[in-house]
Design a protein around this motif. Structure first.
Motif, PDB file in Angstrom:
ATOM      1  N   PRO A 405       4.175   8.624  13.161  1.00 25.39           N
ATOM      2  CA  PRO A 405       3.493   9.753  13.812  1.00 25.39           C
ATOM      3  C   PRO A 405       3.141  10.898  12.858  1.00 25.39           C
ATOM      4  CG  PRO A 405       5.332   8.996  15.157  1.00 25.39           C
ATOM      5  CD  PRO A 405       5.452   8.300  13.839  1.00 25.39           C
ATOM      6  N   THR A 406       3.861  11.040  11.740  1.00 29.30           N
ATOM      7  CA  THR A 406       3.549  12.115  10.783  1.00 29.30           C
ATOM      8  C   THR A 406       2.712  11.583   9.615  1.00 29.30           C
ATOM      9  OG1 THR A 406       5.710  11.748   9.725  1.00 29.30           O
ATOM     10  CG2 THR A 406       5.555  13.519  11.345  1.00 29.30           C
ATOM     11  N   ASN A 407       2.102  10.400   9.831  1.00 27.70           N
ATOM     12  CA  ASN A 407       1.251   9.782   8.805  1.00 27.70           C
ATOM     13  C   ASN A 407       1.985   9.565   7.490  1.00 27.70           C
ATOM     14  OD1 ASN A 407      -1.066   9.718  10.512  1.00 27.70           O
ATOM     15  ND2 ASN A 407      -1.429  11.886  10.059  1.00 27.70           N
ATOM     16  N   GLY A 408       3.259   9.222   7.613  1.00 28.26           N
ATOM     17  CA  GLY A 408       4.059   8.929   6.442  1.00 28.26           C
ATOM     18  C   GLY A 408       5.132   9.966   6.213  1.00 28.26           C
ATOM     19  N   CYS A 409       5.513  10.115   4.953  1.00 25.07           N
ATOM     20  CA  CYS A 409       6.568  11.065   4.595  1.00 25.07           C
ATOM     21  C   CYS A 409       6.214  11.677   3.253  1.00 25.07           C
ATOM     22  CB  CYS A 409       7.921  10.359   4.529  1.00 25.07           C
ATOM     23  SG  CYS A 409       9.294  11.442   4.068  1.00 25.07           S
ATOM     24  N   LEU A 410       5.826  12.948   3.282  1.00 27.80           N
ATOM     25  CA  LEU A 410       5.410  13.629   2.061  1.00 27.80           C
ATOM     26  C   LEU A 410       6.535  13.679   1.040  1.00 27.80           C
ATOM     27  CD1 LEU A 410       3.132  15.181   0.663  1.00 27.80           C
ATOM     28  CD2 LEU A 410       4.036  17.279   1.717  1.00 27.80           C
ATOM     29  N   ALA A 411       7.767  13.883   1.494  1.00 28.67           N
ATOM     30  CA  ALA A 411       8.904  13.983   0.576  1.00 28.67           C
ATOM     31  C   ALA A 411       9.127  12.696  -0.199  1.00 28.67           C
ATOM     32  CB  ALA A 411      10.169  14.356   1.354  1.00 28.67           C
ATOM     33  N   LEU A 412       8.801  11.554   0.406  1.00 29.24           N
ATOM     34  CA  LEU A 412       8.954  10.265  -0.255  1.00 29.24           C
ATOM     35  C   LEU A 412       7.648   9.746  -0.828  1.00 29.24           C
ATOM     36  CD1 LEU A 412      11.317   8.430   2.270  1.00 29.24           C
ATOM     37  CD2 LEU A 412      11.918   9.509   0.096  1.00 29.24           C
ATOM     38  N   GLY A 413       6.571  10.498  -0.672  1.00 28.77           N
ATOM     39  CA  GLY A 413       5.287  10.074  -1.214  1.00 28.77           C
ATOM     40  C   GLY A 413       4.634   8.958  -0.432  1.00 28.77           C
ATOM     41  N   ILE A 414       5.005   8.765   0.824  1.00 30.44           N
ATOM     42  CA  ILE A 414       4.460   7.685   1.643  1.00 30.44           C
ATOM     43  C   ILE A 414       3.309   8.225   2.484  1.00 30.44           C
ATOM     44  CG2 ILE A 414       4.963   5.933   3.375  1.00 30.44           C
ATOM     45  CD1 ILE A 414       7.894   6.154   2.579  1.00 30.44           C
ATOM     46  N   LYS A 415       2.155   7.609   2.342  1.00 30.56           N
ATOM     47  CA  LYS A 415       0.983   8.018   3.095  1.00 30.56           C
ATOM     48  C   LYS A 415       0.539   6.870   3.992  1.00 30.56           C
ATOM     49  CE  LYS A 415      -3.800   9.613   2.507  1.00 30.56           C
ATOM     50  NZ  LYS A 415      -4.872   9.936   1.523  1.00 30.56           N
ATOM     51  N   LEU A 416       0.318   7.157   5.253  1.00 30.36           N
ATOM     52  CA  LEU A 416      -0.103   6.144   6.226  1.00 30.36           C
ATOM     53  C   LEU A 416      -1.396   6.582   6.901  1.00 30.36           C
ATOM     54  CD1 LEU A 416       3.318   5.356   7.948  1.00 30.36           C
ATOM     55  CD2 LEU A 416       2.171   4.009   6.176  1.00 30.36           C
ATOM     56  N   PRO A 417      -2.297   5.638   7.183  1.00 32.72           N
ATOM     57  CA  PRO A 417      -2.300   4.258   6.691  1.00 32.72           C
ATOM     58  C   PRO A 417      -2.640   4.222   5.208  1.00 32.72           C
ATOM     59  CG  PRO A 417      -4.332   4.705   7.873  1.00 32.72           C
ATOM     60  CD  PRO A 417      -3.476   5.934   8.035  1.00 32.72           C
ATOM     61  N   HIS A 418      -2.354   3.079   4.580  1.00 28.62           N
ATOM     62  CA  HIS A 418      -2.486   2.980   3.142  1.00 28.62           C
ATOM     63  C   HIS A 418      -2.869   1.546   2.780  1.00 28.62           C
ATOM     64  CE1 HIS A 418      -1.658   3.969  -1.054  1.00 28.62           C
ATOM     65  NE2 HIS A 418      -0.980   2.840  -1.150  1.00 28.62           N
ATOM     66  N   VAL A 419      -3.741   1.386   1.783  1.00 27.95           N
ATOM     67  CA  VAL A 419      -4.164   0.062   1.327  1.00 27.95           C
ATOM     68  C   VAL A 419      -3.791  -0.109  -0.135  1.00 27.95           C
ATOM     69  CG1 VAL A 419      -6.112  -1.491   0.935  1.00 27.95           C
ATOM     70  CG2 VAL A 419      -6.065  -0.054   2.974  1.00 27.95           C
ATOM     71  N   GLU A 420      -3.242  -1.267  -0.463  1.00 27.19           N
ATOM     72  CA  GLU A 420      -2.912  -1.579  -1.850  1.00 27.19           C
ATOM     73  C   GLU A 420      -3.501  -2.928  -2.237  1.00 27.19           C
ATOM     74  OE1 GLU A 420       1.081  -1.105  -3.046  1.00 27.19           O
ATOM     75  OE2 GLU A 420       1.082   1.049  -2.661  1.00 27.19           O
ATOM     76  N   TYR A 421      -3.958  -3.005  -3.475  1.00 27.16           N
ATOM     77  CA  TYR A 421      -4.571  -4.224  -4.006  1.00 27.16           C
ATOM     78  C   TYR A 421      -3.532  -4.949  -4.848  1.00 27.16           C
ATOM     79  CZ  TYR A 421      -8.793  -2.108  -2.238  1.00 27.16           C
ATOM     80  OH  TYR A 421      -9.735  -1.548  -1.398  1.00 27.16           O
ATOM     81  N   GLU A 422      -3.173  -6.142  -4.389  1.00 27.12           N
ATOM     82  CA  GLU A 422      -2.009  -6.823  -4.922  1.00 27.12           C
ATOM     83  C   GLU A 422      -2.352  -8.121  -5.637  1.00 27.12           C
ATOM     84  OE1 GLU A 422       0.845  -6.541  -5.730  1.00 27.12           O
ATOM     85  OE2 GLU A 422       1.791  -4.906  -4.621  1.00 27.12           O
ATOM     86  N   LEU A 423      -1.372  -8.598  -6.416  1.00 28.41           N
ATOM     87  CA  LEU A 423      -1.432  -9.876  -7.116  1.00 28.41           C
ATOM     88  C   LEU A 423      -0.197 -10.678  -6.735  1.00 28.41           C
ATOM     89  CD1 LEU A 423      -2.782 -11.620  -9.429  1.00 28.41           C
ATOM     90  CD2 LEU A 423      -1.122 -10.538 -10.966  1.00 28.41           C
ATOM     91  N   PHE A 424      -0.405 -11.915  -6.258  1.00 25.17           N
ATOM     92  CA  PHE A 424       0.687 -12.776  -5.832  1.00 25.17           C
ATOM     93  C   PHE A 424       0.599 -14.118  -6.562  1.00 25.17           C
ATOM     94  CE2 PHE A 424       2.653 -11.386  -1.609  1.00 25.17           C
ATOM     95  CZ  PHE A 424       2.347 -10.049  -1.800  1.00 25.17           C
ATOM     96  N   LYS A 425       1.728 -14.781  -6.687  1.00 26.40           N
ATOM     97  CA  LYS A 425       1.745 -16.195  -7.071  1.00 26.40           C
ATOM     98  C   LYS A 425       3.037 -16.812  -6.558  1.00 26.40           C
ATOM     99  CE  LYS A 425       4.037 -16.270 -11.604  1.00 26.40           C
ATOM    100  NZ  LYS A 425       3.979 -16.772 -12.989  1.00 26.40           N
ATOM    101  N   THR A 426       3.010 -18.124  -6.350  1.00 22.87           N
ATOM    102  CA  THR A 426       4.204 -18.844  -5.924  1.00 22.87           C
ATOM    103  C   THR A 426       4.516 -19.937  -6.931  1.00 22.87           C
ATOM    104  OG1 THR A 426       2.844 -20.266  -4.502  1.00 22.87           O
ATOM    105  CG2 THR A 426       3.937 -18.394  -3.455  1.00 22.87           C
ATOM    106  N   GLU A 427       5.807 -20.220  -7.073  1.00 26.46           N
ATOM    107  CA  GLU A 427       6.285 -21.284  -7.950  1.00 26.46           C
ATOM    108  C   GLU A 427       7.447 -21.983  -7.275  1.00 26.46           C
ATOM    109  OE1 GLU A 427       7.456 -19.802 -11.745  1.00 26.46           O
ATOM    110  OE2 GLU A 427       5.418 -19.283 -12.400  1.00 26.46           O
ATOM    111  N   GLN A 428       7.836 -23.096  -7.846  1.00 28.10           N
ATOM    112  CA  GLN A 428       9.069 -23.766  -7.449  1.00 28.10           C
ATOM    113  C   GLN A 428       9.996 -23.791  -8.642  1.00 28.10           C
ATOM    114  OE1 GLN A 428       7.997 -27.604  -5.668  1.00 28.10           O
ATOM    115  NE2 GLN A 428       8.624 -26.787  -3.691  1.00 28.10           N
ATOM    116  N   ASP A 429      11.270 -23.472  -8.411  1.00 28.72           N
ATOM    117  CA  ASP A 429      12.220 -23.516  -9.522  1.00 28.72           C
ATOM    118  C   ASP A 429      12.725 -24.940  -9.713  1.00 28.72           C
ATOM    119  OD1 ASP A 429      14.088 -23.977  -7.525  1.00 28.72           O
ATOM    120  OD2 ASP A 429      15.060 -22.013  -7.706  1.00 28.72           O
ATOM    121  N   VAL A 430      13.662 -25.128 -10.620  1.00 28.23           N
ATOM    122  CA  VAL A 430      14.138 -26.476 -10.952  1.00 28.23           C
ATOM    123  C   VAL A 430      14.906 -27.115  -9.800  1.00 28.23           C
ATOM    124  CG1 VAL A 430      14.180 -26.048 -13.426  1.00 28.23           C
ATOM    125  CG2 VAL A 430      16.192 -25.474 -12.039  1.00 28.23           C
TER     126      VAL A 430
END
Length: 511
Positions: A405-430
């Motif tokens: 309701p407060t569009n995030g938290c200024l003290a924590l630097g959280i802004k809502l709504p917010h979009v981030e451009y990400e990089l993902f990958k998946t692997e399998q371990d041994v």
């Protein structure tokens, strides 16, 4: 995935609490109380991370010996490499860095041979559990593994280095397999490494951990010792790498004598040198399949003094996600400070144009909740301006508040709504377990909120602890370890927490 700059200028002591949380055991009770039990494997992994009796950190660290990468590493750029470092009892070291053209470390480009001296100093006053160190480079040599690599590197050195490096290699010079060319010499005061973005500032922050890996065979009792060497992180901005002093870590190396088993890459890297670069076993390039639940494999460290574990739930049916970020004040993730829950939606992934093997996605954050876990965080949130972070003056330890309701938290630097451009990958371990790598956070604490700020390297991997789920999970803090009571209900008791000293005016980022 969420951005934050957290400014703490408070000094406080946090004593163990007295509250108890009863976890419902029946499905009906879960719905009636608004709580949902964790998947057993996910709960197991988070509890396992908090078992500090299985992990010990040596202060000051003992570096003598041979330390190796356990797989192909990705640095910002991207750069693909493996490492093999030898530290001697007289403080001298010899380090190999092997660079590749591919994310599987099968196509060597060039190798660096780095010789110098390292002196351990005092315990870090910024990064708890780390030791600061000074180093001095004596020599850096390069061996090219193809004519193409030789031409590319020579052109960069000739164009970007100082006058003493002009003509490092004449144009058209033929590649000589195995030839070693000098990039840096302390005696001649020649340094031609800047064109490669090369620096060994990673040696200025050191941590050694010893932990115990259960033996693979059920009939075998006991455990196997594993030793890990954590060195300072590499700045995500190329222009900052040459003078950045680390406050976080990069992917740990392991002792050649005491490493995780099985490790197909370990023996290959151990036996390699600048003339015989390691070529790792072939691996399948897996598509990113997010559906399910993923949890941290270790207590993670971020630059600017932040320790955390992460827990994600991805719902592939509608491309929605949930994330829990559990923050701590210590490098073993035993002393909780605050927790953030976030949720939203993500786009369909497309192959990354910059990082081979990676997938580009965009994540929208629409909802968030915060749970302060100590009095330092409570005081900071209660002092925030009205309307900037939840209900002003109503924060209490252990009680969650919705900050949507407060569009995030200024003290924590959280802004809502917010979009981030990400990089993902998946692997399998041994062991054929699924691992999820999410893009590395910008070192300067900013957010990848534009396509040009999309990461080119990865954080520590998450492990899949459960398959796809059709319902949203509700928050139950894993910072409290369950203990069976006689009535068969679980009572969660708070962990003991020591004095917490937050560095004034230190910016903290979280993901």
């Amino acid at each position: 995935m969420l951005p934050t700059w957290w400014l703490l200028a408070l000094l406080a002591a946090h004593a163990s609490g007295k509250k108890r949380w009863d976890v419902p055991t029946s499905q009906a009770e879960q719905h009636s109380t608004g709580k949902l039990q964790w998947e057993p494997q996910c709960q197991y992994h988070l509890r396992h991370l908090q078992d500090s009796t299985r992990i010990s950190a040596l202060l000051p660290p003992r570096l003598e010996g041979h330390w190796i990468s356990t797989g192909c590493e990705v640095r910002p750029g991207p750069e693909f490499l493996t490492r093999s470092y030898l530290f001697y009892s007289n403080r001298l070291f010899k380090a190999y860095q092997f660079y590749y053209r591919d994310p599987f470390c099968r196509d060597p480009s060039y190798s660096l041979v780095i010789k110098g001296k390292l002196r351990l100093r005092q315990a870090s006053w910024i990064t708890r559990g780390a030791t600061e160190a000074d180093y001095h480079l004596h020599k850096v040599g390069i061996v090219f593994h193809s004519q193409r690599a030789m031409q590319e590197i020579a052109a960069r050195v000739n164009q970007t280095s100082g006058g003493g490096c002009k003509g490092f290699l004449p144009p058209g010079r033929s590649w000589a397999p195995g030839a070693l060319y000098e990039l840096l010499s302390a005696k001649t005061e020649r340094d031609c490494t800047a064109a490669l973005g090369f620096a060994m500032h990673e040696l200025s922050l050191v941590r050694v951990e010893k932990h115990y890996q259960p033996l693979l065979q059920p009939q075998q009792a006991g455990s196997r010792v594993v030793e890990e060497l954590y060195l300072g992180d590499i700045h995500t901005e190329w222009s900052e790498r040459l003078h950045y002093r680390p406050t976080g870590y990069q992917r740990p190396m392991q002792s050649a004598m005491h490493h995780v088993h099985p490790c197909p890459a370990c023996g290959i890297i151990y036996r390699s040198d600048e003339h015989r670069p390691p070529v790792l076993p072939a691996r399948a390039e897996l598509p990113v399949q997010l559906s399910g639940r993923w949890v941290s494999t270790q207590c993670e460290v971020r630059p600017a003094v932040l320790f955390l574990t992460r827990y994600f739930i991805f719902h592939g049916s509608n491309r929605s996600w949930e994330g829990y970020y559990y923050h701590y004040s210590d490098p073993l993730c035993r002393q909780p400070t605050f927790t953030i829950y976030a949720s939203g939606h993500y786009t369909k992934g497309i192959p990354s144009a910059k990082v081979r093997g990676g997938t580009d996605l965009a994540f929208k954050v629409t909802h968030a909740r915060v749970t302060p876990m100590d009095q330092v965080t409570v005081a900071m949130l209660n002092s925030s301006a009205p309307g900037s972070c939840g209900e002003a003056g109503s924060w209490s330890a252990g009680l969650e508040q919705d900050i949507t309701p407060t569009n995030g938290c200024l003290a924590l630097g959280i802004k809502l709504p917010h979009v981030e451009y990400e990089l993902f990958k998946t692997e399998q371990d041994v062991k054929d377990r699924s691992l999820l790598f999410i893009g590395e956070r910008p070192t300067d604490g900013s957010s990848p909120d534009r396509p040009d700020k999309r990461p080119t390297s990865y954080q520590a991997p998450l492990i899949q602890c459960a398959g796809a789920s059709g319902t949203f999970a509700r928050y139950i803090s894993p910072n409290y370890v369950g203990k069976e009571e006689t009535n068969q209900s679980k009572v969660l008791k708070p962990l003991p927490v020591a004095l917490v000293l937050f560095i004034a005016l230190q910016f903290v980022i979280w993901d």
